[in-house]
Design a protein around this motif. Sequence first.
Motif, PDB file in Angstrom:
ATOM      1  N   CYS A 286       1.476  -2.760  10.149  1.00 33.21           N
ATOM      2  CA  CYS A 286       0.095  -3.228  10.085  1.00 33.21           C
ATOM      3  C   CYS A 286      -0.026  -4.721   9.819  1.00 33.21           C
ATOM      4  N   GLY A 287       1.068  -5.359   9.387  1.00 35.50           N
ATOM      5  CA  GLY A 287       1.014  -6.781   9.056  1.00 35.50           C
ATOM      6  C   GLY A 287       0.191  -7.037   7.809  1.00 35.50           C
ATOM      7  N   THR A 288       0.344  -6.164   6.802  1.00 34.32           N
ATOM      8  CA  THR A 288      -0.479  -6.257   5.600  1.00 34.32           C
ATOM      9  C   THR A 288       0.345  -6.232   4.322  1.00 34.32           C
ATOM     10  N   ASN A 289      -0.252  -6.739   3.244  1.00 29.62           N
ATOM     11  CA  ASN A 289       0.331  -6.699   1.905  1.00 29.62           C
ATOM     12  C   ASN A 289      -0.702  -6.166   0.930  1.00 29.62           C
ATOM     13  N   TRP A 290      -0.236  -5.599  -0.185  1.00 31.70           N
ATOM     14  CA  TRP A 290      -1.105  -5.177  -1.273  1.00 31.70           C
ATOM     15  C   TRP A 290      -0.300  -5.119  -2.552  1.00 31.70           C
TER      16      TRP A 290
ATOM     17  N   GLU B 102       4.385  -3.955  -8.023  1.00 32.60           N
ATOM     18  CA  GLU B 102       5.098  -4.123  -6.763  1.00 32.60           C
ATOM     19  C   GLU B 102       4.173  -4.808  -5.764  1.00 32.60           C
ATOM     20  N   ILE B 103       4.735  -5.671  -4.941  1.00 30.22           N
ATOM     21  CA  ILE B 103       4.018  -6.229  -3.807  1.00 30.22           C
ATOM     22  C   ILE B 103       4.575  -5.501  -2.596  1.00 30.22           C
ATOM     23  N   ARG B 104       3.693  -4.795  -1.895  1.00 30.21           N
ATOM     24  CA  ARG B 104       4.092  -3.954  -0.768  1.00 30.21           C
ATOM     25  C   ARG B 104       3.767  -4.657   0.552  1.00 30.21           C
ATOM     26  N   TYR B 105       4.584  -4.393   1.573  1.00 27.92           N
ATOM     27  CA  TYR B 105       4.373  -4.961   2.905  1.00 27.92           C
ATOM     28  C   TYR B 105       4.522  -3.886   3.957  1.00 27.92           C
ATOM     29  N   SER B 106       3.567  -3.835   4.858  1.00 28.55           N
ATOM     30  CA  SER B 106       3.630  -2.939   6.010  1.00 28.55           C
ATOM     31  C   SER B 106       3.876  -3.777   7.254  1.00 28.55           C
ATOM     32  N   ALA B 107       5.065  -3.666   7.823  1.00 30.90           N
ATOM     33  CA  ALA B 107       5.374  -4.381   9.063  1.00 30.90           C
ATOM     34  C   ALA B 107       4.530  -3.836  10.208  1.00 30.90           C
TER      35      ALA B 107
ATOM     36  N   GLY C 137      -5.179   5.177   3.342  1.00 27.36           N
ATOM     37  CA  GLY C 137      -6.146   5.740   4.275  1.00 27.36           C
ATOM     38  C   GLY C 137      -5.943   5.296   5.709  1.00 27.36           C
ATOM     39  N   THR C 138      -5.399   4.110   5.919  1.00 31.59           N
ATOM     40  CA  THR C 138      -5.186   3.593   7.274  1.00 31.59           C
ATOM     41  C   THR C 138      -3.831   3.995   7.852  1.00 31.59           C
ATOM     42  N   GLY C 139      -2.964   4.558   7.024  1.00 31.27           N
ATOM     43  CA  GLY C 139      -1.614   4.891   7.478  1.00 31.27           C
ATOM     44  C   GLY C 139      -0.636   3.743   7.309  1.00 31.27           C
ATOM     45  N   CYS C 140      -1.099   2.599   6.816  1.00 32.92           N
ATOM     46  CA  CYS C 140      -0.230   1.429   6.667  1.00 32.92           C
ATOM     47  C   CYS C 140       0.810   1.615   5.566  1.00 32.92           C
ATOM     48  N   ALA C 141       0.533   2.469   4.585  1.00 31.02           N
ATOM     49  CA  ALA C 141       1.489   2.697   3.493  1.00 31.02           C
ATOM     50  C   ALA C 141       2.737   3.435   3.984  1.00 31.02           C
ATOM     51  N   SER C 142       2.599   4.190   5.060  1.00 33.00           N
ATOM     52  CA  SER C 142       3.738   4.928   5.610  1.00 33.00           C
ATOM     53  C   SER C 142       4.767   3.939   6.163  1.00 33.00           C
ATOM     54  N   GLY C 143       5.958   3.971   5.636  1.00 29.63           N
ATOM     55  CA  GLY C 143       7.024   3.079   6.085  1.00 29.63           C
ATOM     56  C   GLY C 143       6.963   1.689   5.471  1.00 29.63           C
TER      57      GLY C 143
ATOM     58  N   PRO D 227      -6.841  -3.029  -2.270  1.00 29.15           N
ATOM     59  CA  PRO D 227      -6.933  -2.969  -0.809  1.00 29.15           C
ATOM     60  C   PRO D 227      -5.872  -3.902  -0.234  1.00 29.15           C
ATOM     61  N   GLN D 228      -5.620  -3.785   1.032  1.00 27.94           N
ATOM     62  CA  GLN D 228      -4.599  -4.625   1.664  1.00 27.94           C
ATOM     63  C   GLN D 228      -5.236  -5.864   2.283  1.00 27.94           C
ATOM     64  N   VAL D 229      -4.410  -6.909   2.378  1.00 30.46           N
ATOM     65  CA  VAL D 229      -4.819  -8.134   3.060  1.00 30.46           C
ATOM     66  C   VAL D 229      -3.954  -8.279   4.306  1.00 30.46           C
ATOM     67  N   TYR D 230      -4.564  -8.768   5.363  1.00 30.49           N
ATOM     68  CA  TYR D 230      -3.823  -9.018   6.595  1.00 30.49           C
ATOM     69  C   TYR D 230      -2.970 -10.260   6.395  1.00 30.49           C
TER      70      TYR D 230
END
Length: 137
Positions: free
Chosen positions: A66-70, A59-64, A38-44, A107-110
């Motif tokens: 947004c600086g988040t993991n989920w 899977e542990i995902r990381y968004s560079a 929803g925040t667009g952090c999953a893109s890329g 949800p993602q964590v910062y």
Amino acid sequence: MRTTGKIAALLGTTAALLALTTGAAAAGPEHHNTDPLGTGCASGASTIRSGSVGGIGYEIRYSAACGTNWVRVPALSGTVYMLIRSDWGGSAVGGYQTGSGGSHWTPQVYAPGSTCVTFWVQRIGSGDPATGNVRLC
């Protein structure tokens, strides 16, 4: 204002408007405990760790951006407990999710840069093992 100053100001304004109109996500603690899709952090975003426990692929995902993991389970079947916490602070997020196919995620964590995260994945009701508190730095 000199011509080069006007051009620089115009380019800066254009970049800011482009970021607003494309919905580009930016790193920040406001993304803590929000939906990465929803925040667009999953893109890329990228998978920084994957594994399997008790027949659950995770899977542990990381968004560079947004600086988040989920935590994401790409093919959820049954009930799974997923939790992730960041050393940055804030609360641990996640919980029970039930499905019969399809991806499910917490949800993602910062957790900007090399901030450590701790996660837990376990199938419920089967007596299967859990990942336990696995720490990634």
